[in-house]
Scaffold this motif. Structure first.
Motif, short mmCIF file in Angstrom:
data_model
loop_
_atom_site.label_atom_id
_atom_site.label_comp_id
_atom_site.label_asym_id
_atom_site.label_seq_id
_atom_site.Cartn_x
_atom_site.Cartn_y
_atom_site.Cartn_z
N SER A 114 1.35 4.19 -3.06
CA SER A 114 0.96 5.25 -2.82
C SER A 114 2.05 6.32 -3.16
O SER A 114 1.64 7.61 -3.48
N GLN A 115 3.16 6.07 -3.04
CA GLN A 115 4.26 6.60 -3.70
C GLN A 115 4.72 6.97 -5.08
O GLN A 115 5.23 7.86 -5.47
N LYS A 122 1.63 6.77 -7.26
CA LYS A 122 0.14 7.07 -7.72
C LYS A 122 0.31 8.33 -8.85
O LYS A 122 -0.45 8.52 -9.78
N ASP A 123 0.98 9.21 -8.35
CA ASP A 123 1.02 10.40 -9.09
C ASP A 123 1.95 10.30 -10.25
O ASP A 123 2.55 11.31 -10.94
N ARG A 135 0.72 -1.20 -0.11
CA ARG A 135 -0.01 -0.04 -0.11
C ARG A 135 0.78 1.30 -0.01
O ARG A 135 0.53 2.30 -0.71
N PHE A 136 1.96 1.29 0.79
CA PHE A 136 2.94 2.28 0.72
C PHE A 136 3.66 2.86 -0.49
O PHE A 136 3.64 3.85 -0.97
#
Length: 789
Positions: free
Chosen positions: A46-47, A49-50, A42-43
Motif C-alpha cells: 500500500s505504501q 502503489k503510488d 499488505r501494508f
C-alpha cells in the motif's frame, strides 16, 4: 590458488538488472496465503502503489535516491529492525558491488576513519578471485534453477576489519542471498547431461570450460542480492593460531610471540590482554623449569622457580586444571608471585596448564588489567588450542635445550676434539648393537698408556685475601649501621637501640682481629633479623638520622642487600687474572695440537689448572714418538713462563693487586684415563694412578725441607718430581731457556718436606726474567736442544 581465466574478461559477461519485482511477487503471494506475514505485506504494497518506479523491470540506483523512505519500507520485509542495527549487511543489484541500501553498521563503518575493511586472500592486485567468485556464484544459481543441480557453493571472498585505535582485527565471510533473483535465458537453453555437469564440477578453476559450456551472455539476472558480512573471527584466529604455533620458533622469536598475543587479543576482543608462556612443571613436589624456556608475564630475572611454590601457578600445575582469578587484588592468598603480577598492572588472570602425554609441561598465562574481564565462559574459546600450545612449547623447549647443549659442548664439555673420534666410534657401535639388543649400553671409553702433564697458575694467599675482603665489607656495614642507631638513640632513648649498638660493637671487635669460620653467616643473619626490621620503624623527621640511613642504604649492593665492595674488587681481580690466563692458554693450546694431538682440559679454582694427556691411544691414526712428549714438556714450561709474566703485568691494573705463583708436576709413569659417564669427564683409572691425583691436590702447600718457606713463590716457576731422571731432563730445558732469556741464571735444586701420604718429592725452581720472548716454533726449539737424541 588462482583460477585459470584465459578469456581476459574484466567484468561479468551477463545482463544484470536491479528490480523489485521478485520481492513484490513474494509480497503478493504472502497476501494470498493469508498467514502471519499477510498484514505486513499488505501494508508494504500500500505504501508503494503510488510509485510506479518500483514496478519497473530495470531500475537505475540513481532513481532510488528520491525514494529512500519507500525503499526502507520495502526492505523491512527482509530486514528486522534488530538486524539493521547489529549486522553489517546491505542490498545491491545481482552480483553488484555497489549497495543501494545498507544497515546502520555498514554506514557507520564507511564513515569511520579509524577502521578499515579490506579484502584478504591476496586477490586485491588483479581482482581475479573476486571475478571468479562472482562467476561461480552465478553458475551455481543457473545450475540450481535450470538443471536441478545444487553445488552449494560458498562465497569465496573474506574480509578483515582493522581497528587502528586498539589494534584488534576481526574477520568476516561474505555471504550472499539469491532469494530475490529471477533468471531468464535467451534462445535455446543448452542441454547438459549428468556427465557434462560432473565434468564442470571436476574442473572448478577452468573458466574457459564453464564459459564455453554455458555462455553467460545467454542469461539475464533480475532482482537484487542481499549480502551480509558474517563474523568468522573465532574460526580465523583459531586457524591462524594453530598455523603459527606449528611453525618453527613460533614462541621463541619476539615478533612471532607478539603476533600470537595479538591473535589472542582478537580472539577475546580485548586489546589489553597480555600473553605469557613458561615451561614450568612439578617434579617430586618441587616447581621446576625443565629447559629454561621462560616467556612469562614475570621475567626469569625477577623470580626463580621456587618463588612459584604455594602460588596460584603451583595450584594449576598440581590440579592440571585452569585457575581463574577474577580479582587478584582481593585474592585470599597473595604471595610474592601474586604481588609481582599485580605490579605488572594485571588484576584478572587465567592460568591454563599445558599438558603433554598427561604430564604438565608449562603454563599458559592470559592476563588483563581489569577485574572480571576474562570470565570462565572464555575457557572454551581456548580449550581446542591447548594441545597445539603444548606441542609448540615442547618443541620450542627441545629446540632451546638442543642449542644449550650445543653451546655447552662447544664451550665447556669434557669431550675434547682430540678424543671425539673415540666417542663417535662408540656411538656407531652402540647403534649397531641395538639392532639386536635394545638394552645395549655404550662401551667404556678408556685411554691406556698415556703420559700426564699438570700445571697451575695459582693466586698467592687467595684464602687470606678473600677473608680480608669479606672482613672489610662486614666492618663497613656494621659501622654504618651503628651510626644509624646512635642517631636513633639520640632522638628516642629506647633500650632496643642501645642493645643493637652493643651487639654491633661486639661483632666488630670479634672480626677486627680476623675472620673465623661462621663469622660471616652469623653477622649477616644478625643484620637481616635484628637490624633490617628496625629500619622500618626509624621514621623520625631528623636530618642527621636521615643522612645516616641514606649512607647505609647507598653502601649496599642493590641485588645482595649487603656491602659488597672489597669482595667485589677481589672477585673482579680474580676473574681478570683467570680470563687473562685462559685466553692465552686457549690460544697457545690450539697451536700445540698441531705438534701432536693430545687431550687437554682446564678448570678454574682460585687460579687456573690444566691437565694434558699424550700418547698413541689418544690419536686415531698418527703414530707416537717420545719426542712429542719432550716437545710438550718444553712447550708447557714456555707458556707457564709467559702466563706468569702476563699476570705480573696485569697486577698494576687490578682493583686488588694479587700475585700469582706457577707450578708444574712431572710424572714419568704412564697411566690410564677413563671417561666417567655420570660426571661427563675423564679421570685417572686404577688404584696406583689415583696416587697421581692425590699428589696434584697437595703439592700447592709444599714447603722446602728444613724451612717454613713455601715452594711456590710469585715471580718463580716450581717444577716438582718424584724421580731423579726426570730432573735431569728438565735441567736441560731450563738451561736452554735461561740462555734464551726466559729465566734468571740460577736453578734451585730443592728437597721438599713430606706431605700427607706423599714422600720423597724434589723440585727445581727458577726465577722468571721480566720482559717477553717471541717463542720460536716448538719444533725448532726441540731441534736446538736435540730433544730427539
Amino acid at each position: 590458488m588462482k583460477p585459470n581465466l584465459k578469456l581476459s574478461i574484466s567484468e561479468i559477461p551477463f545482463k544484470s538488472n536491479l528490480s523489485f519485482l521478485p520481492l513484490i511477487k513474494r509480497l503478493e503471494q504472502e497476501i494470498k496465503n493469508d498467514n502471519v506475514y499477510s498484514a505486513q505485506a499488505r501494508f508494504i504494497l500500500s505504501q508503494i502503489k503510488d510509485y510506479p518506479v518500483f514496478l519497473k523491470e530495470s531500475i537505475s540506483p540513481k532513481e532510488l535516491a528520491k525514494y529512500d523512505k519507500q525503499v526502507r519500507i520495502l526492505m523491512s520485509f527482509i530486514y528486522s529492525p534488530l538486524e539493521l542495527e547489529t549486522t553489517m549487511s546491505g542490498t545491491a543489484a545481482p552480483l553488484d558491488d555497489k549497495a543501494f541500501f545498507q544497515s546502520t553498521l555498514n554506514k557507520e563503518l564507511a564513515a569511520d576513519e579509524t577502521k578499515s575493511l579490506i579484502m584478504i586472500d591476496d586477490f586485491n592486485d588483479d581482482k581475479c578471485m573476486l571475478l571468479f567468485s562472482k562467476l561461480m556464484y552465478a553458475y551455481s544459481i543457473i545450475l540450481k534453477e535450470f538443471y536441478h543441480s545444487d553445488i552449494n557453493i560458498d562465497y569465496f571472498i573474506r574480509y578483515r576489519l582493522d581497528n587502528k585505535l586498539n589494534g584488534l582485527v576481526n574477520y568476516y565471510k561474505f555471504d550472499l542471498d539469491s532469494t530475490y533473483i529471477d533468471i531468464k535465458y535467451k534462445g535455446q537453453l543448452t542441454e547438459l547431461s549428468e556427465n557434462d555437469i560432473k565434468k564442470l564440477i571436476d574442473n572448478p578453476l577452468n573458466m574457459d570450460l564453464w564459459l564455453e559450456t554455458l555462455p553467460l551472455d545467454q542469461f539475464e539476472f533480475s532482482g537484487f542480492t542481499k549480502y551480509k558480512y558474517i563474523d568468522v573471527t573465532h574460526l580465523e584466529v583459531i586457524s591462524s593460531l594453530k598455523t603459527d604455533l606449528l611453525e618453527k620458533s613460533s614462541i621463541i622469536k619476539p615478533l612471532n610471540f607478539k603476533n600470537l598475543e595479538q591473535n589472542i587479543r582478537s580472539l577475546f576482543s580485548n586489546p589489553q590482554l597480555r600473553l605469557g608462556i613458561m615451561a614450568l612443571n612439578i617434579k617430586n613436589g618441587v616447581v621446576q623449569n625443565r629447559t629454561d624456556f621462560w616467556h612469562g608475564l614475570l621475567g626469569s630475572s625477577d623470580f626463580n622457580c621456587c618463588d612459584y611454590e604455594n602460588s596460584i601457578y603451583e595450584e594449576a600445575l598440581r590440579t592440571k586444571l585452569p585457575v581463574i582469578i577474577n580479582d587478584l587484588s582481593n585474592h585470599k592468598n597473595i604471595g610474592p608471585i601474586e604481588k609481582g603480577i599485580l605490579s605488572k598492572g594485571i588484576n584478572n588472570i587465567i592460568l591454563t596448564p599445558l599438558i603433554f602425554e598427561d604430564q604438565p609441561i608449562g603454563i599458559l598465562e592470559i592476563g588483563s588489567p581489569n577485574a572480571y574481564d576474562i570470565k570462565f565462559t572464555k575457557l572454551r574459546t581456548i580449550k581446542d588450542l591447548m594441545p597445539v600450545f603444548s606441542i609448540a612449547l615442547m618443541r620450542s623447549s627441545n629446540e632451546l635445550q638442543t642449542k644449550v647443549q650445543a653451546t655447552i659442548k662447544e664451550e665447556c664439555t669434557a669431550i675434547h676434539p682430540s678424543v671425539e673420534w673415540r666417542f663417535e666410534d662408540a656411538a656407531h657401535n652402540l647403534l649397531q648393537q641395538r639392532v639386536t639388543d635394545e638394552n645395549a649400553k655404550m662401551e667404556e671409553i678408556v685411554f691406556d698408556e698415556v703420559h700426564p702433564l699438570y700445571g697451575a697458575i695459582d693466586i698467592r694467599n687467595s684464602s687470606q685475601e678473600r677473608n680480608h675482603s669479606i672482613q672489610c665489607d662486614l666492618l663497613e656495614q656494621l659501622n654504618l649501621a651503628k651510626k644509624v642507631f646512635i642517631e636513633a638513640y639520640r632522638l628516642k632513648k629506647m633500650p632496643i637501640y642501645d642493645q643493637v649498638i652493643y651487639k654491633i660493637e661486639e661483632y666488630s671487635k670479634s672480626i677486627e682481629k680476623g675472620l673465623s669460620s661462621g663469622d660471616e653467616s652469623n653477622i649477616l643473619n644478625f643484620i637481616q633479623e635484628h637490624i633490617d626490621p628496625l629500619f622500618l620503624h626509624l621514621n623520625f623527621k631528623d636530618e642527621q638520622l636521615e643522612e645516616a640511613i641514606s649512607k647505609y642504604e647507598k653502601s649496599l649492593d642493590p641485588d645482595l642487600k649487603m656491602v659488597y665492595k672489597c669482595r667485589k674488587d677481589f672477585e673482579d681481580s680474580l676473574a681478570m687474572i683467570n680470563s687473562c690466563v685462559i685466553k692465552y692458554l686457549d690460544k697457545e693450546q690450539e697451536k700445540a695440537q698441531h705438534m701432536y694431538p693430545h687431550y687437554f682440559e682446564k678448570y678454574r679454582t682460585d687460579g687456573v689448572e690444566h691437565n694434558i694427556y699424550i700418547g698413541e691411544a689418544i690419536t686415531k691414526e698418527q703414530s707416537y714418538n717420545p719426542m712429542y712428549l719432550k716437545n710438550l714438556r718444553l712447550w708447557q714450561l714456555i707458556i707457564t713462563c709467559e702466563m706468569s709474566r702476563k699476570t705480573a703485568k696485569l697486577k698494576a691494573s687490578l682493583p686488588v693487586p694479587l700475585d700469582t705463583t706457577a707450578l708444574i708436576l712431572v710424572h714419568s709413569q704412564k697411566l690410564s684415563i677413563r671417561f666417567r659417564q655420570d660426571e661427563k669427564k675423564f679421570d685417572v683409572d686404577g688404584a696406583y694412578n689415583i696416587r697421581y691425583e692425590i699428589v696434584k691436590k697437595r703439592i700447592d702447600k709444599a714447603v722446602i725441607k728444613g724451612t717454613n718457606e713455601r715452594l711456590t713463590q710469585p715471580g718463580k716457576i716450581s717444577i716438582i718430581f718424584s724421580q731423579g731422571n726426570e730432573m735431569f731432563e728438565y735441567q736441560r730445558y731450563l738451561e736452554y731457556l735461561i740462555s734464551k732469556g726466559y729465566f734468571e741464571n740460577k736453578i734451585e735444586n730443592l728437597v721438599l718436606e713430606d706431605l700427607q701420604g706423599v714422600y720423597g718429592l724434589r723440585a727445581l725452581r727458577v726465577t722468571i726474567k721480566k720482559g717477553e720472548n717471541e717463542p720460536k716454533d716448538i719444533t725448532e726449539l726441540a731441534q736446538e736442544i736435540e730433544l730427539d737424541n
